[in-house]
Design a protein around this motif. Structure first.
Motif, PDB file in Angstrom:
ATOM      1  N   MET A   1      75.504  90.625  23.144  1.00  9.05           N
ATOM      2  CA  MET A   1      76.128  90.039  24.309  1.00  9.05           C
ATOM      3  C   MET A   1      75.032  89.599  25.290  1.00  9.05           C
ATOM      4  N   THR A   2      75.195  88.436  25.864  1.00  9.59           N
ATOM      5  CA  THR A   2      74.258  87.917  26.846  1.00  9.59           C
ATOM      6  C   THR A   2      74.442  88.647  28.170  1.00  9.59           C
ATOM      7  N   ARG A   3      73.323  89.028  28.775  1.00  4.68           N
ATOM      8  CA  ARG A   3      73.388  89.707  30.072  1.00  4.68           C
ATOM      9  C   ARG A   3      72.987  88.744  31.169  1.00  4.68           C
ATOM     10  N   LEU A   4      73.595  88.941  32.326  1.00  6.70           N
ATOM     11  CA  LEU A   4      73.236  88.149  33.507  1.00  6.70           C
ATOM     12  C   LEU A   4      71.874  88.593  34.026  1.00  6.70           C
ATOM     13  N   THR A   5      71.146  87.664  34.624  1.00  7.78           N
ATOM     14  CA  THR A   5      69.908  88.073  35.271  1.00  7.78           C
ATOM     15  C   THR A   5      70.255  88.899  36.506  1.00  7.78           C
ATOM     16  N   ALA A   6      69.324  89.717  36.927  1.00  9.54           N
ATOM     17  CA  ALA A   6      69.545  90.548  38.112  1.00  9.54           C
ATOM     18  C   ALA A   6      69.817  89.687  39.336  1.00  9.54           C
ATOM     19  N   GLU A   7      69.039  88.620  39.501  1.00  8.66           N
ATOM     20  CA  GLU A   7      69.223  87.763  40.674  1.00  8.66           C
ATOM     21  C   GLU A   7      70.608  87.122  40.687  1.00  8.66           C
ATOM     22  N   PHE A   8      71.078  86.660  39.541  1.00  3.83           N
ATOM     23  CA  PHE A   8      72.410  86.051  39.461  1.00  3.83           C
ATOM     24  C   PHE A   8      73.483  87.067  39.831  1.00  3.83           C
ATOM     25  N   TRP A   9      73.370  88.299  39.291  1.00  2.00           N
ATOM     26  CA  TRP A   9      74.360  89.333  39.595  1.00  2.00           C
ATOM     27  C   TRP A   9      74.347  89.649  41.094  1.00  2.00           C
ATOM     28  N   VAL A  10      73.159  89.794  41.673  1.00  3.70           N
ATOM     29  CA  VAL A  10      73.048  90.113  43.104  1.00  3.70           C
ATOM     30  C   VAL A  10      73.698  89.013  43.938  1.00  3.70           C
ATOM     31  N   GLN A  11      73.414  87.761  43.628  1.00  4.72           N
ATOM     32  CA  GLN A  11      73.986  86.656  44.399  1.00  4.72           C
ATOM     33  C   GLN A  11      75.513  86.626  44.272  1.00  4.72           C
ATOM     34  N   ALA A  12      76.028  86.876  43.072  1.00  2.00           N
ATOM     35  CA  ALA A  12      77.480  86.912  42.871  1.00  2.00           C
ATOM     36  C   ALA A  12      78.108  88.080  43.643  1.00  2.00           C
ATOM     37  N   TYR A  13      77.451  89.232  43.621  1.00  6.37           N
ATOM     38  CA  TYR A  13      77.942  90.403  44.351  1.00  6.37           C
ATOM     39  C   TYR A  13      77.974  90.133  45.848  1.00  6.37           C
ATOM     40  N   LEU A  14      76.897  89.576  46.389  1.00  9.67           N
ATOM     41  CA  LEU A  14      76.857  89.259  47.820  1.00  9.67           C
ATOM     42  C   LEU A  14      77.937  88.250  48.190  1.00  9.67           C
ATOM     43  N   ALA A  15      78.186  87.285  47.337  1.00  8.67           N
ATOM     44  CA  ALA A  15      79.239  86.293  47.605  1.00  8.67           C
ATOM     45  C   ALA A  15      80.610  86.966  47.631  1.00  8.67           C
ATOM     46  N   ARG A  16      80.847  87.868  46.699  1.00  7.98           N
ATOM     47  CA  ARG A  16      82.142  88.559  46.672  1.00  7.98           C
ATOM     48  C   ARG A  16      82.323  89.421  47.918  1.00  7.98           C
ATOM     49  N   LEU A  17      81.261  90.076  48.360  1.00 11.06           N
ATOM     50  CA  LEU A  17      81.333  90.868  49.588  1.00 11.06           C
ATOM     51  C   LEU A  17      81.600  89.977  50.800  1.00 11.06           C
ATOM     52  N   ARG A  18      80.911  88.836  50.872  1.00 14.91           N
ATOM     53  CA  ARG A  18      81.141  87.901  51.989  1.00 14.91           C
ATOM     54  C   ARG A  18      82.591  87.438  52.021  1.00 14.91           C
ATOM     55  N   PHE A  19      83.160  87.174  50.857  1.00 13.91           N
ATOM     56  CA  PHE A  19      84.551  86.725  50.768  1.00 13.91           C
ATOM     57  C   PHE A  19      85.495  87.775  51.368  1.00 13.91           C
ATOM     58  N   GLN A  20      85.140  89.046  51.231  1.00 12.59           N
ATOM     59  CA  GLN A  20      85.947  90.143  51.798  1.00 12.59           C
ATOM     60  C   GLN A  20      85.492  90.518  53.209  1.00 12.59           C
ATOM     61  N   GLU A  21      84.552  89.742  53.762  1.00  9.18           N
ATOM     62  CA  GLU A  21      83.997  89.982  55.092  1.00  9.18           C
ATOM     63  C   GLU A  21      83.370  91.367  55.226  1.00  9.18           C
ATOM     64  N   ILE A  22      82.617  91.742  54.181  1.00  9.07           N
ATOM     65  CA  ILE A  22      81.875  92.996  54.177  1.00  9.07           C
ATOM     66  C   ILE A  22      80.393  92.642  54.279  1.00  9.07           C
ATOM     67  N   PRO A  23      79.737  93.021  55.375  1.00 11.53           N
ATOM     68  CA  PRO A  23      78.316  92.698  55.519  1.00 11.53           C
ATOM     69  C   PRO A  23      77.461  93.394  54.458  1.00 11.53           C
ATOM     70  N   ALA A  24      76.489  92.650  53.923  1.00 12.65           N
ATOM     71  CA  ALA A  24      75.562  93.209  52.940  1.00 12.65           C
ATOM     72  C   ALA A  24      74.253  92.438  53.003  1.00 12.65           C
ATOM     73  N   PHE A  25      73.176  93.143  52.681  1.00 12.59           N
ATOM     74  CA  PHE A  25      71.843  92.579  52.804  1.00 12.59           C
ATOM     75  C   PHE A  25      70.974  93.014  51.635  1.00 12.59           C
ATOM     76  N   VAL A  26      70.064  92.157  51.223  1.00 12.50           N
ATOM     77  CA  VAL A  26      69.044  92.535  50.250  1.00 12.50           C
ATOM     78  C   VAL A  26      67.942  93.242  51.027  1.00 12.50           C
ATOM     79  N   VAL A  27      67.765  94.522  50.760  1.00 18.09           N
ATOM     80  CA  VAL A  27      66.763  95.327  51.439  1.00 18.09           C
ATOM     81  C   VAL A  27      65.446  95.296  50.660  1.00 18.09           C
ATOM     82  N   ALA A  28      65.557  95.231  49.336  1.00 16.65           N
ATOM     83  CA  ALA A  28      64.368  95.141  48.480  1.00 16.65           C
ATOM     84  C   ALA A  28      64.682  94.168  47.358  1.00 16.65           C
TER      85      ALA A  28
END
Length: 109
Positions: A1-28
């Protein structure tokens, strides 16, 4: 099975959080391709929980498990220890008084 890159997963996760109006930040910012991801949930009351993704060898499932919880300073120390072992580690901080992090939702496992 093909895995998503870490950066792609992080960007998708942040977008989903923004859609729910949940603040999130990349700390590292970890390795774009294969970096592991930790999610710190800050409930803004001095408490926090850090989650890491685990792989179940028996079922083949990936799931989020608790790495550390308690006073935010203790959770931050646990995250720093992990970063000491793995400099390619991503750390995402989610801030939500209600404790929402969305990690149990479909597509985020």
């Amino acid at each position: 099975m093909t895995r998503l890159t870490a950066e792609f997963w992080v960007q998708a996760y942040l977008a989903r959080l923004r859609f729910q109006e949940i603040p999130a930040f990349v700390v590292a910012h970890g390795d774009d391709t294969a970096g592991a991801v930790l999610v710190k949930l800050n409930t803004l009351d001095g408490q926090a929980v850090a989650f890491q993704r685990s792989f179940d060898l028996m079922s083949g499932e990936r799931k989020w498990i608790e790495l550390s919880s308690g006073p935010e300073t203790d959770v931050d120390a646990a995250i720093q220890r992990q970063r000491g072992f793995d400099p390619d580690l991503w750390v995402i901080e989610v801030e939500d008084r209600g404790g929402r992090h969305l990690l149990g939702e479909s597509g985020l496992e």
